[in-house]
Design an enzyme around this catalytic site. Structure first.
Site, mmCIF file in Angstrom:
data_model
loop_
_atom_site.group_PDB
_atom_site.id
_atom_site.type_symbol
_atom_site.label_atom_id
_atom_site.label_comp_id
_atom_site.label_asym_id
_atom_site.label_seq_id
_atom_site.Cartn_x
_atom_site.Cartn_y
_atom_site.Cartn_z
ATOM 1 N N GLN A 34 0.815 -1.220 0.000
ATOM 2 C CA GLN A 34 0.000 0.000 0.000
ATOM 3 C C GLN A 34 0.847 1.268 0.000
ATOM 4 O O GLN A 34 0.478 2.266 -0.621
ATOM 5 C CB GLN A 34 -0.909 -0.006 1.230
ATOM 6 C CG GLN A 34 -1.918 1.125 1.269
ATOM 7 C CD GLN A 34 -2.827 1.025 2.477
ATOM 8 O OE1 GLN A 34 -2.416 0.598 3.548
ATOM 9 N NE2 GLN A 34 -4.081 1.389 2.305
ATOM 10 N N GLY A 39 8.241 -2.106 4.399
ATOM 11 C CA GLY A 39 7.465 -2.141 5.621
ATOM 12 C C GLY A 39 7.909 -1.124 6.652
ATOM 13 O O GLY A 39 8.688 -0.201 6.375
ATOM 14 N N GLY A 143 1.422 -5.640 9.009
ATOM 15 C CA GLY A 143 2.058 -4.908 10.095
ATOM 16 C C GLY A 143 1.109 -4.189 11.021
ATOM 17 O O GLY A 143 -0.054 -4.568 11.196
ATOM 18 N N GLY A 179 3.931 7.668 26.957
ATOM 19 C CA GLY A 179 4.438 6.303 26.823
ATOM 20 C C GLY A 179 5.813 6.181 27.435
ATOM 21 O O GLY A 179 6.579 7.154 27.484
ATOM 22 N N SER A 181 7.800 2.967 26.983
ATOM 23 C CA SER A 181 8.404 1.711 26.584
ATOM 24 C C SER A 181 9.504 1.984 25.559
ATOM 25 O O SER A 181 10.038 3.085 25.476
ATOM 26 C CB SER A 181 7.350 0.747 26.036
ATOM 27 O OG SER A 181 7.836 -0.581 26.023
ATOM 28 N N ILE A 183 10.006 2.389 22.208
ATOM 29 C CA ILE A 183 9.981 3.471 21.222
ATOM 30 C C ILE A 183 10.063 4.825 21.920
ATOM 31 O O ILE A 183 10.817 5.715 21.519
ATOM 32 C CB ILE A 183 8.723 3.392 20.335
ATOM 33 C CG1 ILE A 183 8.767 2.135 19.457
ATOM 34 C CG2 ILE A 183 8.582 4.640 19.472
ATOM 35 C CD1 ILE A 183 7.504 1.901 18.654
ATOM 36 N N ALA A 184 9.298 4.996 22.980
ATOM 37 C CA ALA A 184 9.272 6.266 23.699
ATOM 38 C C ALA A 184 10.648 6.622 24.249
ATOM 39 O O ALA A 184 11.088 7.776 24.161
ATOM 40 C CB ALA A 184 8.248 6.194 24.839
ATOM 41 N N GLU A 186 13.689 5.449 23.251
ATOM 42 C CA GLU A 186 14.646 5.724 22.176
ATOM 43 C C GLU A 186 14.442 7.123 21.610
ATOM 44 O O GLU A 186 15.400 7.886 21.431
ATOM 45 C CB GLU A 186 14.498 4.682 21.063
ATOM 46 C CG GLU A 186 14.998 3.299 21.420
ATOM 47 C CD GLU A 186 14.897 2.318 20.265
ATOM 48 O OE1 GLU A 186 15.211 1.143 20.473
ATOM 49 O OE2 GLU A 186 14.497 2.734 19.149
ATOM 50 N N HIS A 443 41.138 -10.128 24.927
ATOM 51 C CA HIS A 443 41.241 -9.004 25.863
ATOM 52 C C HIS A 443 41.604 -7.739 25.086
ATOM 53 O O HIS A 443 42.421 -7.798 24.164
ATOM 54 C CB HIS A 443 42.336 -9.308 26.902
ATOM 55 C CG HIS A 443 42.585 -8.182 27.853
ATOM 56 N ND1 HIS A 443 41.746 -7.920 28.911
ATOM 57 C CD2 HIS A 443 43.582 -7.255 27.903
ATOM 58 C CE1 HIS A 443 42.217 -6.882 29.578
ATOM 59 N NE2 HIS A 443 43.330 -6.454 28.984
#
Length: 459
Positions: A34, A39, A143, A179, A181, A183-184, A186, A443
């Protein structure tokens, strides 16, 4: 009517590789998109946000460069240039996706798909042209989109989403985020570092509510140290506009406040793109939130119709969508009998530092009476972290008391996702905590700290 062997609805990170593999198998394959090829991940999600987060990390490093003995002279964020760089990357990925589909002889239809019958799809193109497609195998990969909560007044203000914010060419002066979580957080840290004053409102008692409380607490402290203002256990009760200002009435317990900002970002979750598919013409069932119901092999209640990616619910990650296509493909062509129930679900939150996660949390282990030992190592005791000046966070792993198997991991630190992936492979291969403890790592890598992480169990 155009007859195909397979129709994929949605050009996401599950639908694209599945379409190409089906076409390579000789199936006449159609893919309907669409918007843009690629995506959410390529166009609105992983690719653009991580490109912009990289710019914000550079800004933060320059701003604090004196810590490393480097003196910079002035700092300004050129958001149009950041957006342009991001858009160039997105365009390259988008064009590469379309080219790959066409090179593998997938027939691509750009338009809106609806079910007109059980195995029949009507596609309306961008110029209102119409095609009717039919196939015995249909794969839905449409999605999800940002969920907009029903808060009084929200529809009357020019709110932003994680999609529309990416096109803003002026840095918001005062950004309020609904929000708390992945997305919020980041996006909040990204714009705080570019120069916004960010205030974040989360209704749950803690940030990232699916994580252990100790993980959430350190993340909150980390973001507050960058001058983000964070409210948890807080409800936004009304939103209004006064000239160019946006007002948010909030309630925390019995305390009421009014917050004022120039912009508001809604980052309160996602909702599936199923409403426009007209699934009432099929036997495909939805759950109460509108997600397509599937069995463990990703087949819907209608034989031959499958769903993959975010539209089916469950973990909403690009890599899960990609794995969905592997499960479907291998079950169809290799009699693999794979199930979504038995796969690993790793993920990473791309704050700075990152949170890499896989397996169960400590809270889940306690709730299910699973006997575990908790290995814990602060990043301030990791040599590589000290040397690079990135000591925020910690490493944490759950180890079964009897079997010594690693059951869950949380790495909150620099390159946390990469370190988590090492332990993900250990979990898949049945490598025990004791074996990792005694393993030789080069190391001084961050990975070398896994020795000390599991040595902590001996104290």
């Amino acid at each position: 009517m155009l007859k195909f062997d397979a129709i994929i609805i949605g050009s996401g990170q599950g639908g694209n590789p599945l379409a190409r593999k089906l076409a390579k198998k000789g199936w006449k394959t159609a893919l309907v998109e669409q918007r843009y090829p690629g995506g959410t991940c390529i166009n609105d999600g992983c690719t653009p946000t991580k490109a912009m987060i990289a710019s914000a990390k550079v800004a933060n490093t320059v701003f604090h460069s004196k810590f490393w003995g480097i003196h910079s002279h002035g700092l300004s964020a050129d958001l149009p240039a950041i957006i342009s760089r991001k858009n160039n990357i997105v365009e390259d990925f988008r064009e590469g996706t379309l080219k790959g589909l066409l090179d593998d002889h997938v027939e691509v239809f750009l338009g809106t798909a609806v079910f007109s019958g059980l195995y029949t799809i009507q596609v309306t193109g961008h110029q209102d042209e119409s095609d009717v497609l039919t196939a015995e195998h249909i794969f839905v990969n449409t999605g999800s989109r940002p969920y907009i909560p029903d808060i009084p007044g929200l529809q009357e203000v020019p709110y932003l989403t994680s999609t529309t914010l990416l096109e803003e060419v002026i840095i918001p002066k005062d950004l309020i985020i609904l929000g708390g979580s992945y997305i919020a957080l980041e996006m909040g840290q990204l714009y705080q570092r570019l120069g916004s004053n960010v205030t974040l409102i989360e209704s749950a008692p803690q940030l990232v509510s699916k994580e252990d409380p100790d993980v959430a607490a350190v993340i909150k402290k980390m973001l507050e140290s960058e001058n983000m203002q964070i409210y948890t256990g807080t409800q936004a009760t009304r939103i209004s506009r006064s000239g160019k200002q946006i007002n948010v009435d909030i309630v925390t317990g019995t305390t009421r406040e009014k917050l004022t900002g120039t912009h508001i970002l809604v980052a309160t979750g996602r909702t599936p793109n199923t409403a426009g598919l007209q699934l009432q013409h099929t036997q495909v069932l939805l759950d109460e939130k509108g997600y397509i119901q599937v069995n463990n092999r990703l087949e819907t209640s209608a034989p031959g119709i499958y769903a993959l990616g975010d539209v089916k619910g469950g973990p909403a990650f690009t890599h899960i969508s990609y794995n969905d296509h592997l499960i479907i493909y291998k079950n169809l062509f290799e009699n693999a009998n794979l199930s979504i129930q038995t796969r690993q679900v790793p993920y990473c939150m791309f704050t700075d530092p990152q949170l890499g996660r896989i397996g169960m949390t400590e809270t889940e282990a306690k709730n299910n009476n699973i006997p575990v030992k908790v290995a814990h190592l602060p990043m301030e005791k990791v040599a590589r972290a000290i040397e690079t000046g990135q000591t925020r966070g910690f490493m944490k792993a759950l180890v079964h008391q009897q079997t010594d198997k690693i059951l869950g991991v949380a790495i909150l630190g620099p390159e946390g996702g990469e370190i988590m992936s090492i332990l993900q492979m250990a979990m898949l291969g049945g490598i025990t905590a004791s074996q990792v403890r005694d393993m030789i790592f080069a190391h001084p890598l961050y990975a070398e700290a896994l020795n000390n992480l599991f040595m902590s169990l001996e104290k």
